[in-house]
Enzyme design. Structure first.
Site, PDB file in Angstrom:
ATOM      1  N   ARG A 104       0.852  -1.191   0.000  1.00  0.00           N
ATOM      2  CA  ARG A 104       0.000   0.000   0.000  1.00  0.00           C
ATOM      3  C   ARG A 104       0.882   1.233   0.000  1.00  0.00           C
ATOM      4  NH1 ARG A 104      -4.769   0.175   4.287  1.00  0.00           N
ATOM      5  NH2 ARG A 104      -3.046   0.836   5.610  1.00  0.00           N
ATOM      6  N   THR A 108      -1.266   7.486  -0.286  1.00  0.00           N
ATOM      7  CA  THR A 108      -2.612   7.337  -0.881  1.00  0.00           C
ATOM      8  C   THR A 108      -3.354   6.110  -0.349  1.00  0.00           C
ATOM      9  OG1 THR A 108      -1.780   5.973  -2.693  1.00  0.00           O
ATOM     10  CG2 THR A 108      -1.778   8.374  -3.029  1.00  0.00           C
ATOM     11  N   ASP A 200       0.554  -3.407  11.914  1.00  0.00           N
ATOM     12  CA  ASP A 200       1.007  -3.773  10.565  1.00  0.00           C
ATOM     13  C   ASP A 200       1.418  -5.249  10.553  1.00  0.00           C
ATOM     14  OD1 ASP A 200       2.410  -2.159   7.913  1.00  0.00           O
ATOM     15  OD2 ASP A 200       3.042  -4.219   8.375  1.00  0.00           O
TER      16      ASP A 200
HETATM   17  C1  PRP Z   1      -0.952  -5.193   4.099  1.00  0.00           C
HETATM   18  C2  PRP Z   1      -1.714  -6.491   4.027  1.00  0.00           C
HETATM   19  C3  PRP Z   1      -2.498  -6.345   2.758  1.00  0.00           C
HETATM   20  C4  PRP Z   1      -2.795  -4.861   2.720  1.00  0.00           C
HETATM   21  C5  PRP Z   1      -4.218  -4.652   3.143  1.00  0.00           C
HETATM   22  O1  PRP Z   1       0.154  -5.217   3.270  1.00  0.00           O
HETATM   23  O2  PRP Z   1      -0.869  -7.609   4.080  1.00  0.00           O
HETATM   24  O3  PRP Z   1      -1.793  -6.764   1.601  1.00  0.00           O
HETATM   25  O4  PRP Z   1      -1.921  -4.239   3.666  1.00  0.00           O
HETATM   26  O5  PRP Z   1      -4.577  -3.326   3.022  1.00  0.00           O
HETATM   27  P1  PRP Z   1      -5.691  -2.866   1.999  1.00  0.00           P
HETATM   28  O6  PRP Z   1      -6.861  -3.772   2.196  1.00  0.00           O
HETATM   29  O7  PRP Z   1      -5.993  -1.457   2.449  1.00  0.00           O
HETATM   30  O8  PRP Z   1      -5.159  -2.907   0.613  1.00  0.00           O
HETATM   31  P2  PRP Z   1       1.117  -3.955   3.158  1.00  0.00           P
HETATM   32  O9  PRP Z   1       0.618  -3.026   2.094  1.00  0.00           O
HETATM   33  O10 PRP Z   1       1.317  -3.374   4.521  1.00  0.00           O
HETATM   34  O11 PRP Z   1       2.448  -4.587   2.592  1.00  0.00           O
HETATM   35  P3  PRP Z   1       3.460  -5.595   3.302  1.00  0.00           P
HETATM   36  O12 PRP Z   1       2.753  -6.915   3.454  1.00  0.00           O
HETATM   37  O13 PRP Z   1       4.570  -5.649   2.332  1.00  0.00           O
HETATM   38  O14 PRP Z   1       3.858  -5.028   4.630  1.00  0.00           O
HETATM   39  N1  URA Z   2      -2.272  -3.514   6.623  1.00  0.00           N
HETATM   40  C1  URA Z   2      -1.944  -3.975   7.840  1.00  0.00           C
HETATM   41  O1  URA Z   2      -0.961  -4.730   7.987  1.00  0.00           O
HETATM   42  N2  URA Z   2      -2.691  -3.599   8.896  1.00  0.00           N
HETATM   43  C2  URA Z   2      -3.757  -2.804   8.769  1.00  0.00           C
HETATM   44  O2  URA Z   2      -4.431  -2.514   9.774  1.00  0.00           O
HETATM   45  C3  URA Z   2      -4.089  -2.328   7.500  1.00  0.00           C
HETATM   46  C4  URA Z   2      -3.334  -2.707   6.429  1.00  0.00           C
END
Ligand code: PRP
Ligand code: URA
Length: 212
Positions: A104, A108, A200
């Site tokens: 993400r 944004t 996270d």
């Molecule tokens: C987290 C999670 C999802 C996403 C969910 O990943 O593992 O992929 O956020 O958020 P959304 O529903 O708002 O799209 P992140 O973007 O933090 O990446 P990462 O797993 O590399 O830390």
């Molecule tokens: N991604 C995460 O890992 N945690 C949240 O709460 C939202 C997005």
């Protein structure tokens, strides 16, 4: 709520997701709980999958048994979905694993796709997407669009914690997809984090900090 949304009511799932989201749970225990929860959620998500009857032999006699009918592909969303894949593959040893990478954008909050090594054609009858967090739903929505373009016809999403906003967005974009989660939380906050949530998921799973 739609019959396509399955929030586990199993006491073991409720117990383990509470431990998972507790602030003091360390990285090692976090990974272990993600594995355990994934196994339980895969069990629930596979409840409507058809089986073929087959004849086989026990040490004592020939009898009839069953085997899973669909070829199953597992698609963990890198990074946090990686923590779910071993447990899912242990439950379905015949499955294949394909990876998609999404993160993400910090400002944004929209998903950015950065890894896709799917083969040319989808060889699976059932594709199971693995990602612990369904927040805005953007990552799951876009990943599933990629999988549909690839040719996936039957898709299930398995997550651990979802926000109502994410469930709504995923259902709006892909009403045919069944969603399985351990817990449906209250809301998203201003940073689009799930509340109460667990923070996270990637950082907690890999021991990193948001700036890394
Ligand atoms: C987290 C999670 C999802 C996403 C969910 O990943 O593992 O992929 O956020 O958020 P959304 O529903 O708002 O799209 P992140 O973007 O933090 O990446 P990462 O797993 O590399 O830390
Ligand atoms: N991604 C995460 O890992 N945690 C949240 O709460 C939202 C997005």
């Amino acid at each position: 709520m739609s019959e396509k949304v399955h929030v586990s009511s199993h006491p073991l799932v409720q117990h383990k997701v509470t431990l998972l989201s507790e602030k003091s749970t360390d990285t090692r225990m976090f990974r272990e709980l993600v594995r355990e929860l994934t196994g339980l959620l895969v069990y629930e998500a596979m409840a409507d999958v058809p089986v073929n009857e087959l004849i086989y032999t026990t040490p004592l006699e020939e009898t009839t048994g069953h085997e899973l009918q669909p070829r199953v592909g597992l698609v963990p969303i890198i990074r946090a979905g990686i923590g779910m894949v071993d447990a899912a593959a242990d439950m379905i040893p015949s499955s294949e694993v394909w990876h998609l990478g999404m993160y993400r954008d910090e400002v944004t909050h929209t998903p950015v796709s950065y890894y896709n090594k799917l083969p040319k054609e989808c060889p699976d009858d059932l594709v199971v997407v693995l990602d612990p967090m369904l927040a805005t739903g953007g990552s799951a929505r876009d990943a599933i669009s990629v999988l549909k373009d690839w040719g996936a016809r039957w898709i299930k999403f398995i997550g651990i914690i979802a926000a109502p906003e994410g469930v709504e967005e995923l259902q709006r974009a892909h009403p045919d997809v069944d969603i399985y989660v351990a817990r449906l939380d209250r809301e998203l906050d201003g940073n689009r984090y799930i509340r109460p949530g667990l923070g996270d998921a990637g950082d907690r799973m890999y021991g990193t900090h948001p700036s890394e």
